[in-house]
Design a protein around this motif. Sequence first.
Motif, PDB file in Angstrom:
ATOM      1  N   TYR A  37       2.629  16.807   7.430  1.00  0.00           N
ATOM      2  CA  TYR A  37       2.460  16.195   6.118  1.00  0.00           C
ATOM      3  C   TYR A  37       3.636  15.289   5.763  1.00  0.00           C
ATOM      4  CZ  TYR A  37       5.327  20.273   4.990  1.00  0.00           C
ATOM      5  OH  TYR A  37       6.318  21.215   4.991  1.00  0.00           O
ATOM      6  N   ARG A  38       3.344  14.362   4.856  1.00  0.00           N
ATOM      7  CA  ARG A  38       4.346  13.395   4.408  1.00  0.00           C
ATOM      8  C   ARG A  38       5.030  13.880   3.139  1.00  0.00           C
ATOM      9  NH1 ARG A  38       2.912   7.369   5.130  1.00  0.00           N
ATOM     10  NH2 ARG A  38       4.027   7.892   7.043  1.00  0.00           N
ATOM     11  N   ASN A  39       4.229  14.247   2.150  1.00  0.00           N
ATOM     12  CA  ASN A  39       4.790  14.665   0.860  1.00  0.00           C
ATOM     13  C   ASN A  39       4.857  16.195   0.806  1.00  0.00           C
ATOM     14  OD1 ASN A  39       5.353  15.227  -1.816  1.00  0.00           O
ATOM     15  ND2 ASN A  39       4.064  13.574  -2.607  1.00  0.00           N
ATOM     16  N   GLY A  85       0.821  -1.209   0.000  1.00  0.00           N
ATOM     17  CA  GLY A  85       0.000   0.000   0.000  1.00  0.00           C
ATOM     18  C   GLY A  85       0.854   1.258   0.000  1.00  0.00           C
ATOM     19  N   ASN A 137       2.287  18.300  -0.766  1.00  0.00           N
ATOM     20  CA  ASN A 137       1.003  18.535  -0.090  1.00  0.00           C
ATOM     21  C   ASN A 137       1.117  19.606   0.997  1.00  0.00           C
ATOM     22  OD1 ASN A 137      -0.071  16.404  -1.610  1.00  0.00           O
ATOM     23  ND2 ASN A 137       0.505  14.895  -0.086  1.00  0.00           N
ATOM     24  N   ARG A 162      -5.846  14.217  11.228  1.00  0.00           N
ATOM     25  CA  ARG A 162      -4.787  13.818  10.303  1.00  0.00           C
ATOM     26  C   ARG A 162      -4.520  14.887   9.244  1.00  0.00           C
ATOM     27  NH1 ARG A 162      -1.329  13.654   7.393  1.00  0.00           N
ATOM     28  NH2 ARG A 162      -0.452  11.976   6.144  1.00  0.00           N
ATOM     29  N   TYR A 172      10.401  10.041   1.363  1.00  0.00           N
ATOM     30  CA  TYR A 172      10.004  11.247   2.130  1.00  0.00           C
ATOM     31  C   TYR A 172      10.977  11.474   3.286  1.00  0.00           C
ATOM     32  CZ  TYR A 172       5.689   9.737  -0.200  1.00  0.00           C
ATOM     33  OH  TYR A 172       4.761   9.304  -1.106  1.00  0.00           O
ATOM     34  N   GLN A 203      -0.529  11.070  -6.052  1.00  0.00           N
ATOM     35  CA  GLN A 203      -0.531  12.369  -6.746  1.00  0.00           C
ATOM     36  C   GLN A 203      -1.230  12.250  -8.108  1.00  0.00           C
ATOM     37  OE1 GLN A 203       0.629  15.307  -5.398  1.00  0.00           O
ATOM     38  NE2 GLN A 203       1.060  14.162  -3.539  1.00  0.00           N
ATOM     39  N   ARG A 214      -5.039  17.496  -1.104  1.00  0.00           N
ATOM     40  CA  ARG A 214      -4.967  17.122   0.308  1.00  0.00           C
ATOM     41  C   ARG A 214      -3.812  17.853   0.967  1.00  0.00           C
ATOM     42  NH1 ARG A 214      -3.479  11.246   0.225  1.00  0.00           N
ATOM     43  NH2 ARG A 214      -2.091  12.202  -1.271  1.00  0.00           N
ATOM     44  N   CYS A 243       0.303   2.947   8.381  1.00  0.00           N
ATOM     45  CA  CYS A 243       1.267   3.781   7.640  1.00  0.00           C
ATOM     46  C   CYS A 243       1.512   5.160   8.256  1.00  0.00           C
ATOM     47  CB  CYS A 243       0.808   3.967   6.208  1.00  0.00           C
ATOM     48  SG  CYS A 243       0.435   2.427   5.367  1.00  0.00           S
ATOM     49  N   HIS A 244       0.676   5.547   9.243  1.00  0.00           N
ATOM     50  CA  HIS A 244       0.860   6.869   9.857  1.00  0.00           C
ATOM     51  C   HIS A 244       0.993   6.773  11.380  1.00  0.00           C
ATOM     52  CE1 HIS A 244       0.136   9.014   6.125  1.00  0.00           C
ATOM     53  NE2 HIS A 244      -0.997   8.367   5.931  1.00  0.00           N
ATOM     54  N   CYS A 247      -5.465   3.617   9.225  1.00  0.00           N
ATOM     55  CA  CYS A 247      -4.471   4.628   8.832  1.00  0.00           C
ATOM     56  C   CYS A 247      -3.164   4.435   9.607  1.00  0.00           C
ATOM     57  CB  CYS A 247      -4.960   6.046   9.092  1.00  0.00           C
ATOM     58  SG  CYS A 247      -6.682   6.357   8.665  1.00  0.00           S
TER      59      CYS A 247
HETATM   60  C1  HEC Z   1      -0.617   1.894   2.937  1.00  0.00           C
HETATM   61  C2  HEC Z   1      -0.110   3.035   3.633  1.00  0.00           C
HETATM   62  C3  HEC Z   1      -1.071   4.167   3.963  1.00  0.00           C
HETATM   63  C4  HEC Z   1      -2.286   4.079   4.607  1.00  0.00           C
HETATM   64  C5  HEC Z   1      -2.997   2.832   5.133  1.00  0.00           C
HETATM   65  C6  HEC Z   1      -2.769   5.437   4.728  1.00  0.00           C
HETATM   66  N1  HEC Z   1      -1.883   6.319   4.176  1.00  0.00           N
HETATM   67 FE1  HEC Z   1      -2.071   8.334   4.101  1.00  0.00          FE
HETATM   68  N2  HEC Z   1      -0.385   8.455   2.986  1.00  0.00           N
HETATM   69  C7  HEC Z   1       0.443   7.399   2.651  1.00  0.00           C
HETATM   70  C8  HEC Z   1       1.492   7.868   1.775  1.00  0.00           C
HETATM   71  C9  HEC Z   1       2.620   7.019   1.177  1.00  0.00           C
HETATM   72  C10 HEC Z   1       1.246   9.249   1.569  1.00  0.00           C
HETATM   73  C11 HEC Z   1       2.008  10.211   0.685  1.00  0.00           C
HETATM   74  C12 HEC Z   1       1.299  10.194  -0.672  1.00  0.00           C
HETATM   75  C13 HEC Z   1       1.741  11.272  -1.595  1.00  0.00           C
HETATM   76  O1  HEC Z   1       2.864  11.191  -2.056  1.00  0.00           O
HETATM   77  O2  HEC Z   1       0.917  12.164  -1.822  1.00  0.00           O
HETATM   78  C14 HEC Z   1       0.050   9.580   2.345  1.00  0.00           C
HETATM   79  C15 HEC Z   1      -0.520  10.843   2.391  1.00  0.00           C
HETATM   80  C16 HEC Z   1      -1.629  11.177   3.121  1.00  0.00           C
HETATM   81  C17 HEC Z   1      -2.220  12.502   3.162  1.00  0.00           C
HETATM   82  C18 HEC Z   1      -1.776  13.733   2.357  1.00  0.00           C
HETATM   83  C19 HEC Z   1      -0.996  14.717   3.167  1.00  0.00           C
HETATM   84  C20 HEC Z   1       0.429  14.272   3.411  1.00  0.00           C
HETATM   85  O3  HEC Z   1       0.694  13.922   4.571  1.00  0.00           O
HETATM   86  O4  HEC Z   1       1.239  14.288   2.475  1.00  0.00           O
HETATM   87  C21 HEC Z   1      -3.290  12.439   3.994  1.00  0.00           C
HETATM   88  C22 HEC Z   1      -4.220  13.582   4.378  1.00  0.00           C
HETATM   89  C23 HEC Z   1      -3.383  11.067   4.445  1.00  0.00           C
HETATM   90  N3  HEC Z   1      -2.361  10.319   3.908  1.00  0.00           N
HETATM   91  C24 HEC Z   1      -4.368  10.608   5.294  1.00  0.00           C
HETATM   92  C25 HEC Z   1      -4.592   9.266   5.537  1.00  0.00           C
HETATM   93  C26 HEC Z   1      -5.749   8.764   6.274  1.00  0.00           C
HETATM   94  C27 HEC Z   1      -6.818   9.626   6.920  1.00  0.00           C
HETATM   95  C28 HEC Z   1      -5.643   7.394   6.256  1.00  0.00           C
HETATM   96  C29 HEC Z   1      -6.640   6.381   6.805  1.00  0.00           C
HETATM   97  C30 HEC Z   1      -8.013   6.526   6.341  1.00  0.00           C
HETATM   98  C31 HEC Z   1      -4.415   7.061   5.538  1.00  0.00           C
HETATM   99  N4  HEC Z   1      -3.819   8.214   5.123  1.00  0.00           N
HETATM  100  C32 HEC Z   1      -3.969   5.765   5.325  1.00  0.00           C
HETATM  101  C33 HEC Z   1       0.297   6.093   3.080  1.00  0.00           C
HETATM  102  C34 HEC Z   1      -0.824   5.585   3.699  1.00  0.00           C
END
Ligand code: HEC
Length: 190
Positions: free
Chosen positions: A97-99, A65, A102, A181, A167, A74, A92, A148-149, A145
């Motif tokens: 933030y991760r990316n 994932g 964003n 989040r 990242y 993206q 988003r 991964c977070h 979530c």
């Molecule tokens: C499988 C791993 C995975 C899971 C599960 C996951 N995320 Fe993420 N998330 C990522 C990654 C990797 C990125 C960076 C994506 C990008 O490059 O935009 C991200 C980016 C985001 C962002 C965009 C802002 C940022 O931090 O760059 C948000 C908001 C977010 N996630 C919310 C959530 C929420 C709420 C959940 C649960 C409903 C969730 N994610 C579940 C991997 C995950």
Amino acid sequence: MKKLSLTSAILASFLTTSIMATETVNYVENPQIAAKGMAQAKGLIGAIKPALMAAMKKDKTGVEGTVMCSEAAQEMTANYNKTLPEDSKVRRTALKYRNPENKPDTTDLAVMEHIVAEGNFSKPLVVDMGNAFRVYKTLPVHKPCLVCHGDKEKMPAKMKEILEKKYPADLATGFKEHEFRGVIISEIKK
Ligand code: HEC
């Protein structure tokens, strides 16, 4: 001479920062725009969720994932935006933030700080930007979530490796369930 320009550069950046900090956000009640923005935000979730769920089902550790999200989030957002009317665009953002793509702007920051302070994650907020409206939909942290977070120490080594490589300045770990989040923003031109 050089010293003087450096001083003015510092002064200028200080002034800009203090102007930004005092920026006021023009919140408005507009149920029609709120509904339109929420529908578009939910559409984005609907565009990303099936691929994420499929990858999570295939590999519960979340490594698959993570690869999917890091490679395709993206692009999926860009593709979803192509399906929206000309006047609308979604994206988003988050406080942590991760990316870096964003990264929030000053209005996003002020709105998210307001949401966290109020603790109301269910009501969308509408902001009048002058030439456009922005609708902010909160994304709370749900249990799935956390794979991964959540706590970085509990992540599989492979996931940590991918995240650190892709990242290096990742801020989006260490979350707990029910925390704030981030947001989906729908920007709708007037
Ligand atoms: C499988 C791993 C995975 C899971 C599960 C996951 N995320 Fe993420 N998330 C990522 C990654 C990797 C990125 C960076 C994506 C990008 O490059 O935009 C991200 C980016 C985001 C962002 C965009 C802002 C940022 O931090 O760059 C948000 C908001 C977010 N996630 C919310 C959530 C929420 C709420 C959940 C649960 C409903 C969730 N994610 C579940 C991997 C995950």
